[in-house]
Design an enzyme around this catalytic site. Structure first.
Site, PDB file in Angstrom:
ATOM      1  N   ASP A 279      -6.845  -2.524  -5.674  1.00  0.00           N
ATOM      2  CA  ASP A 279      -7.691  -1.650  -4.847  1.00  0.00           C
ATOM      3  C   ASP A 279      -7.305  -0.182  -5.016  1.00  0.00           C
ATOM      4  O   ASP A 279      -7.287   0.589  -4.042  1.00  0.00           O
ATOM      5  CB  ASP A 279      -7.566  -2.034  -3.364  1.00  0.00           C
TER       6      ASP A 279
ATOM      7  N   ARG B 102     -13.666  -5.166  -5.606  1.00  0.00           N
ATOM      8  CA  ARG B 102     -13.975  -6.133  -4.562  1.00  0.00           C
ATOM      9  C   ARG B 102     -14.397  -5.367  -3.316  1.00  0.00           C
ATOM     10  O   ARG B 102     -14.024  -4.199  -3.133  1.00  0.00           O
ATOM     11  CB  ARG B 102     -12.787  -7.028  -4.255  1.00  0.00           C
TER      12      ARG B 102
ATOM     13  N   GLN C 161       0.827  -1.206   0.000  1.00  0.00           N
ATOM     14  CA  GLN C 161       0.000   0.000   0.000  1.00  0.00           C
ATOM     15  C   GLN C 161       0.866   1.261   0.000  1.00  0.00           C
ATOM     16  O   GLN C 161       1.758   1.424   0.843  1.00  0.00           O
ATOM     17  CB  GLN C 161      -0.915   0.035   1.231  1.00  0.00           C
TER      18      GLN C 161
ATOM     19  N   ASP D  70      -3.542   0.905  -3.825  1.00  0.00           N
ATOM     20  CA  ASP D  70      -4.142   1.980  -3.018  1.00  0.00           C
ATOM     21  C   ASP D  70      -3.734   3.375  -3.487  1.00  0.00           C
ATOM     22  O   ASP D  70      -3.467   4.273  -2.679  1.00  0.00           O
ATOM     23  CB  ASP D  70      -3.776   1.822  -1.538  1.00  0.00           C
TER      24      ASP D  70
END
Length: 430
Positions: free
Chosen positions: A309, A377, A265, A288
């Site tokens: 993500d 997701r 991340q 991220d």
């Protein structure tokens, strides 16, 4: 999906005004379903309650006209007819306000017309998906003038940042700190950041409201750094730029985090700014990249790069006419574009990705489909994301969406795709 959008607008707006008429010993907005929105429209500068209500209903009518004009081609005949009936009901309520001094008659007219509007739809159990989005029809007008002025190059900056010494400061951090002392009141404060690569970690505090950063364009004015959780810090602290002050606007700037993909991340921009707007900006990272942490946010004509993500958080966010570039992840990883974090069924948060492009970067295209890509997701149980009229020029896994680790079913999430095109637009595997 446009049907839900417009139906929700009609019902929410009529209900909004039908509820705030009973206001004798309490604030005129305290009993409305959108207290903050009401207060932003109804301020002490207006005269009587009657003039306030008339102005607000006129704004509601004009906004509905605007939405109808832009969406005629996507409506079925029945829905279009019903919405036109609702528009006439707005006008009827305004006539009652103009020609009556009896507040009970205003309330009666508004309530009756609210019910009449609802009966025009066969299904009155309408999802709350677009409630915050529709509220933004009013909110976003606050920042519209600033954006339009920046587009014309006519905005006068309060401070200038330039690495060559031609400005007031050499770093953005110095200019932001100086703005706290130089500004008076809460009027918008504009900082022009000239072309250059600024390696900084910037935090725009909650007290710094109505701040605007204008750059010289994507990949011309760049704010960059390379912090990641690999260093043992929290995910939020990895952000190159954190924005907490409300009504923040950025135009023509690249926000970048160069740590990744092996560093996990690493956030380029974290925005918790209420009523924030990003226009023609770029967000570059891997996992991220762009944290839409909370509150209402709007992104227009922006470029977003990432792998896992890389658009995440629990804001009520609209991304419109953006380019979403999916990069090649580490060996054995798969791409997930969104990870929305809605925590309960009553929350009005969610992501709407509208009229945007999802495309692979060159390195991902070379994998020729060996890397799976998913539209998203769930980061939390009630995750909610909608892709509307997007061009998905990338191979999307037939399932479309990926369960989060440990989840075997999508029993609480809301994921939808509407009128998308391109090789990844097929929904047969859902």
């Amino acid at each position: 999906m446009p049907n839900l959008h417009l139906i929700q607008f009609c019902c929410v707006t009529i209900f909004f005004f039908s509820t705030f008429c009973f206001c004798s010993n309490i604030s005129i907005c305290s009993q409305t379903p959108f207290t903050e929105l009401c207060n932003s429209i109804i301020d002490d500068g207006f005269g009587s309650h009657k003039s306030r209500i008339r102005l607000s209903m006129s704004q509601a009518r004009d906004t509905l006209k605007h939405v109808l004009a832009r969406s005629q081609s996507t409506l079925d005949a029945q829905t279009n007819t019903t919405l036109m009936d609702c528009l006439r009901l707005y006008i009827d309520v305004i006539n009652h306000i103009n020609h009556s001094t009896n507040i009970e008659k205003w309330v009666e007219a508004t309530t009756v017309n609210h019910s009449a509007c609802l009966t025009g739809f066969k299904n009155s159990n309408i999802s709350g998906l677009f409630v915050d989005l529709l509220a933004n029809n009013f909110y976003m007008t606050r920042n519209d003038r600033a954006i339009q002025s920046a587009k014309r190059g006519a905005t006068k900056a309060n401070l200038v940042v330039a690495q060559d010494g031609s400005g007031d400061f050499n770093t953005i951090t110095e200019a932001i700190e100086a703005s706290e002392n130089k500004r008076t009141g809460i009027r918008r404060f504009i900082i022009y950041v000239k072309a250059g690569i600024y390696k900084e970690n910037i935090i725009i505090k909650q007290s710094m409201i109505n701040l605007m950063l204008i750059g010289d364009g994507i990949d011309t004015t760049i704010i960059t750094n390379n912090k990641s959780v690999y260093e043992g810090i929290s995910t939020n602290s990895t952000a190159t730029v954190q924005v907490w002050g409300s009504a923040f606007v950025a135009v023509g700037i690249t926000f970048e985090n160069t740590d990744g993909p092996e560093k996990q991340q690493a956030i380029a921009l974290l925005s918790a700014s209420h009523l924030s707007v990003f226009y023609k900006c770029s967000f570059k990272g891997y996992q991220d990249t762009l944290c839409l942490l909370e509150n209402r946010q709007f992104y227009r004509e922006c470029d977003i790069y990432g792998t896992i993500d890389f658009i995440f958080g629990d804001a009520s966010a609209v991304l419109q006419k953006c380019n979403i570039y999916v990069r090649k992840p580490l060996h054995g990883q798969q791409n997930t574009i969104t990870a929305q974090g809605r925590t309960n069924s009553s929350s009005n948060t969610g992501f709407v990705i509208h009229n945007s492009r999802v495309i692979p970067t060159h390195d991902l295209a070379l994998t020729k489909g060996s890397v799976m890509t998913f539209l998203g997701r769930p980061w939390r149980d009630y995750s909610r994301v909608v892709y509307i009229k997007c061009y998905l020029n990338i191979l999307i896994d037939p399932a479309g969406w990926l369960p989060n680790i440990g989840n075997s079913a999508f029993d609480k999430v809301y994921y939808a795709e509407y009128m998308n095109q391109g090789k990844g637009a097929k929904t047969g595997g859902m």
